[in-house]
Design a protein around this motif. Structure first.
Motif, PDB file in Angstrom:
ATOM      1  N   TRP A  11     -40.970  22.378  76.154  1.00  0.00           N
ATOM      2  CA  TRP A  11     -41.969  21.911  75.191  1.00  0.00           C
ATOM      3  C   TRP A  11     -41.474  22.181  73.774  1.00  0.00           C
ATOM      4  N   TYR A  12     -41.779  21.266  72.861  1.00  0.00           N
ATOM      5  CA  TYR A  12     -41.406  21.409  71.464  1.00  0.00           C
ATOM      6  C   TYR A  12     -42.657  21.216  70.602  1.00  0.00           C
ATOM      7  N   PHE A  13     -42.703  21.953  69.496  1.00  0.00           N
ATOM      8  CA  PHE A  13     -43.829  21.864  68.573  1.00  0.00           C
ATOM      9  C   PHE A  13     -43.292  21.641  67.162  1.00  0.00           C
ATOM     10  N   THR A  14     -43.899  20.715  66.434  1.00  0.00           N
ATOM     11  CA  THR A  14     -43.551  20.522  65.026  1.00  0.00           C
ATOM     12  C   THR A  14     -44.560  21.263  64.160  1.00  0.00           C
ATOM     13  N   CYS A  15     -44.102  21.698  62.985  1.00  0.00           N
ATOM     14  CA  CYS A  15     -44.971  22.413  62.051  1.00  0.00           C
ATOM     15  C   CYS A  15     -44.395  22.288  60.657  1.00  0.00           C
ATOM     16  N   ASP A  16     -45.133  22.756  59.677  1.00  0.00           N
ATOM     17  CA  ASP A  16     -44.625  22.847  58.317  1.00  0.00           C
ATOM     18  C   ASP A  16     -43.406  23.774  58.336  1.00  0.00           C
ATOM     19  N   PRO A  17     -42.241  23.324  57.823  1.00  0.00           N
ATOM     20  CA  PRO A  17     -41.017  24.139  57.910  1.00  0.00           C
ATOM     21  C   PRO A  17     -41.103  25.511  57.270  1.00  0.00           C
ATOM     22  N   LYS A  18     -42.063  25.717  56.385  1.00  0.00           N
ATOM     23  CA  LYS A  18     -42.202  27.025  55.739  1.00  0.00           C
ATOM     24  C   LYS A  18     -43.042  27.984  56.568  1.00  0.00           C
TER      25      LYS A  18
END
Length: 367
Positions: free
Chosen positions: A13-20
Motif C-alpha cells: 500500500w502507498y499513501f500520498t501526503c504533503d511532502p513537508k
C-alpha cells in the motif's frame, strides 16, 4: 521485458501526503498500529504491512491525501511492457470489472513531481505517464464496459473503481486498482482528485491564499453549492477576508464575516455582512445557516468547544473548522475528541491535512 512474477516485489500500500508532513502521516499510522512505513519519494510513503483484503476505509488517515491500495510494482523497459504488466494486475479483478456498470472505472496518471505541487504541464515524466494511460484506456475499453464513458456522460452514483498509475521512473510503475468506498464524507480512495490534489485556484485577486485549504475541504467533503440559490454562510475569524471572498465566489449568496479586526472595504458588500466581535461568542441571527467555516487562530482544545456549541444547537448544516497545532506533533487526541462531539450530535465528520495546510488540519462536518 517485465520482471518474472517470482522476482517482482510483492504488492504494498502507498499513501500520498504533503511532502513537508511525511513524519506526521508516519506517526498517525504508527498510532494505528502500522509502524513499518518507508519513505519512497517526497510525499509518498510505502506501507508493506497492509493486506490486499484490508478495507481502504479503515486506513483513511488525516495526513493521507490519497491511498493506492495493493499496488503492484512493475519494472519494464518500454511503455508496451509496462502496459502488459498493468493489464496483468487488472486481470486479478476481471470478474468484478466485467460486472461493473459502464463508466464505473476511472484512471489516474501520476508522477512524483505532482506530489510536490508541480503543475501538470510542468511535471517531469508526466508525458510518458499519460502515454501509458492512453494505451491502457484503449485496451481496457476493448475488454470492459466499465472503462467506457458513461452513456449519459454524467457522474456515476453506483459502484466505482479507480486505477492509479504512479510512474516512479521511466521503467518503473506502481499500479493500484481498487473499489472506491464512501467515507463518512467524500470517497476513499478519491476518484475526483488525482493524488488527492483538488484544483482550487481562483483566477481573481484574493486577500490571502488561505482560501485554497477551504476549497480543498469543500471538495473533499463533497459540499457543493448551487449558485442559483441563496445559501448562507458564517465565516468565523474572517480577517483578512480570504475565506469570505472564496465562499461568495463558490456560490454562497450571503456570508456573515466575524472577527475582532475589520475586513478592508473592498471585500465587503455584495452579499457580505461584517460583524465585529469574538468569533467564539457569535450566534447566528437566523439559524440554521448552510455553512459555518472557521479559521480562527486558537489552541486545539478550543475546536471541540466550538463544535459542541454549534452542533448541539444545530446552527449549521455543514461545518469546516481549522484545528491549528502549536508543536511539531499533531494533537490526534483532540482531533478524535472533535469528531466524537460531531458524532454525538448527529454529524458525519472527516479530518484531513490538505496540500495548502500548514501546521494544522481541517475538520469537516455534515448533518
Amino acid at each position: 521485458s517485465t520482471l518474472p512474477a517470482a522476482l517482482a516485489p510483492p504488492p504494498a500500500w502507498y499513501f500520498t501526503c504533503d511532502p513537508k508532513f511525511e513524519s506526521c502521516l508516519s506517526a498517525e499510522m504508527a498510532r494505528a498500529g502500522f509502524a513499518d512505513t518507508s519513505f519512497i519519494e517526497p510525499g509518498l510513503l510505502r506501507a508493506p504491512g497492509l493486506a490486499s483484503t484490508d478495507d481502504p476505509l479503515s486506513h483513511d488517515y488525516a495526513y493521507a491525501l490519497q491511498v493506492l491500495p495493493s499496488a503492484a510494482q512493475i519494472d519494464a523497459s518500454s511503455i508496451g511492457a509496462l502496459q502488459r504488466g498493468v493489464l496483468d494486475h487488472v486481470a486479478q479483478h476481471d470478474a468484478e470489472l466485467r460486472g461493473a456498470a459502464r463508466g464505473a472505472l476511472a484512471v489516474h496518471s501520476l508522477v512524483p513531481d505532482l506530489l510536490k505541487g508541480a503543475p501538470r504541464p510542468k511535471a517531469r515524466g508526466l508525458r510518458r505517464a499519460e502515454m501509458l494511460k492512453a494505451k491502457l484506456v484503449s485496451a481496457l475499453r476493448a475488454q470492459y464496459a466499465a472503462a467506457r464513458p458513461a452513456a449519459d456522460g454524467g457522474a456515476l452514483e453506483t459502484e466505482r473503481w479507480l486505477l492509479q498509475l504512479m510512474l516512479l521512473r521511466p521503467d518503473c510503475c506502481l499500479a493500484s486498482l481498487a473499489r472506491v468506498g464512501h467515507a463518512e464524507l467524500g470517497t476513499w480512495p478519491r476518484a475526483d482528485a488525482e493524488a488527492g490534489l483538488a484544483d482550487v485556484d481562483i483566477a481573481e485577486d484574493m486577500p490571502s491564499s488561505a482560501y485554497r485549504k477551504l476549497l480543498e475541504a469543500l471538495s473533499c467533503a463533497g459540499i457543493e453549492v448551487d449558485s442559483s440559490t441563496t445559501r448562507t454562510a458564517v465565516d468565523l475569524g474572517a480577517h483578512p477576508g480570504g475565506w469570505t471572498t472564496a465562499l461568495r465566489r463558490h456560490g454562497y449568496g450571503r456570508v456573515t464575516a466575524v472577527d475582532r479586526q475589520p475586513l478592508a472595504d473592498r471585500w465587503l458588500g455584495g452579499g457580505v455582512e461584517f460583524v465585529q466581535g469574538d468569533a467564539f461568542a457569535f450566534e447566528p441571527a437566523a439559524p440554521p445557516v448552510a455553512l459555518m467555516a472557521s479559521d480562527v487562530a486558537a489552541y486545539p482544545e478550543r475546536v471541540p468547544e466550538l463544535l459542541e456549541r454549534w452542533c448541539s444547537r444545530r446552527w449549521a448544516e455543514d461545518i469546516v473548522v481549522t484545528m491549528k497545532f502549536t508543536g511539531e506533533t499533531p494533537d490526534f487526541d483532540t482531533v478524535d475528541e472533535a469528531r466524537r462531539v460531531a458524532a454525538a450530535h448527529g454529524y458525519k465528520s472527516r479530518a484531513k491535512h490538505f496540500f495548502n495546510n500548514k501546521n494544522e488540519l481541517e475538520i469537516m462536518l455534515r448533518l
